[in-house]
Scaffold this active site. Structure first.
Site, PDB file in Angstrom:
ATOM      1  N   ASP A   1      43.778  38.468  38.300  1.00 39.20           N
ATOM      2  CA  ASP A   1      43.131  38.718  39.585  1.00 39.20           C
ATOM      3  C   ASP A   1      42.061  39.770  39.322  1.00 39.20           C
ATOM      4  O   ASP A   1      42.371  40.952  39.198  1.00 39.20           O
ATOM      5  CB  ASP A   1      44.154  39.224  40.608  1.00 39.20           C
ATOM      6  CG  ASP A   1      43.532  39.480  41.971  1.00 39.20           C
ATOM      7  OD1 ASP A   1      42.499  38.867  42.287  1.00 39.20           O
ATOM      8  OD2 ASP A   1      44.091  40.307  42.722  1.00 39.20           O
TER       9      ASP A   1
ATOM     10  N   ASP B   1      47.644  43.292  43.581  1.00 38.54           N
ATOM     11  CA  ASP B   1      46.791  42.638  42.580  1.00 38.54           C
ATOM     12  C   ASP B   1      47.628  41.987  41.481  1.00 38.54           C
ATOM     13  O   ASP B   1      47.299  40.904  40.996  1.00 38.54           O
ATOM     14  CB  ASP B   1      45.819  43.654  41.975  1.00 38.54           C
ATOM     15  CG  ASP B   1      45.083  44.420  43.055  1.00 38.54           C
ATOM     16  OD1 ASP B   1      43.950  44.039  43.376  1.00 38.54           O
ATOM     17  OD2 ASP B   1      45.662  45.385  43.584  1.00 38.54           O
TER      18      ASP B   1
ATOM     19  N   GLU C   1      41.291  33.999  39.134  1.00 40.07           N
ATOM     20  CA  GLU C   1      40.958  33.698  40.518  1.00 40.07           C
ATOM     21  C   GLU C   1      39.448  33.770  40.648  1.00 40.07           C
ATOM     22  O   GLU C   1      38.822  34.699  40.138  1.00 40.07           O
ATOM     23  CB  GLU C   1      41.620  34.692  41.473  1.00 40.07           C
ATOM     24  CG  GLU C   1      41.360  34.331  42.932  1.00 40.07           C
ATOM     25  CD  GLU C   1      42.129  35.205  43.898  1.00 40.07           C
ATOM     26  OE1 GLU C   1      43.127  34.717  44.450  1.00 40.07           O
ATOM     27  OE2 GLU C   1      41.724  36.364  44.075  1.00 40.07           O
TER      28      GLU C   1
END
Length: 164
Positions: A7, A140, A67
């Site tokens: 992430d 996260d 992501e």
């Protein structure tokens, strides 16, 4: 197969490693790469690259899923997070060409079954799917684990999510 989920972020870059076997996934480890506003942008980016390479060497993932960034509000934030994502991708590209990316909506759809699920729903499903005793912190890291799970669930269709 070891999968690293990432992430991207400048202040907090979440990561999660799962061992994905047919029909079952096991959490290996998770955490964050942290930088501070007191550091210059080049120092922060360098640190992300160094720590990312160390993670790759330690866990030796077979595939890596990121992501995709979706921003509209703050251009400055989007640019610095994009720089952090770029450094991460570059470090991972030195390691392997098996790099994949998923939108936040695709991750939510894969984990919860609904593309507009909220963070709490996501975290609860990740906890349940991996038989964790508690929700991964910070958010996260939990998001990174969800990205790795999404990639594991993609199966033979993963080729369409390969970074181009």
């Amino acid at each position: 197969m070891m999968i690293l989920g990432i992430d991207p972020g400048l202040a907090i870059l979440g990561w999660g490693i799962i061992d994905a076997q047919p029909g079952r996934q096991k959490l290996v480890d998770y955490g964050c790469i942290l930088t501070t506003p007191e550091q210059t942008l080049p120092e922060r980016l360098k640190q992300i690259g160094v720590e990312m390479r160390a993670l790759l060497q330690l866990y030796q993932p077979e595939e890596i899923a990121f992501e995709e960034l979706f921003f509209a509000r703050n251009v400055t934030t989007a640019l610095t997070v994009g720089a952090a994502r770029g450094v991460s991708i570059a470090a991972c590209a030195e390691y392997t060409d098996k790099l994949y990316e998923y939108t936040p909506m695709q991750v939510k759809q894969a984990i919860v079954g609904w593309g507009k699920a909220d963070k709490k729903q996501m975290q609860q499903m990740v906890k349940m799917l991996l038989h964790m005793e508690e929700i991964a912190k910070p958010d996260d890291a939990a998001d990174a684990i969800a990205i790795a799970l999404t990639h594991a669930a993609t199966g033979p269709a993963k080729a369409q999510f390969k970074m181009k």
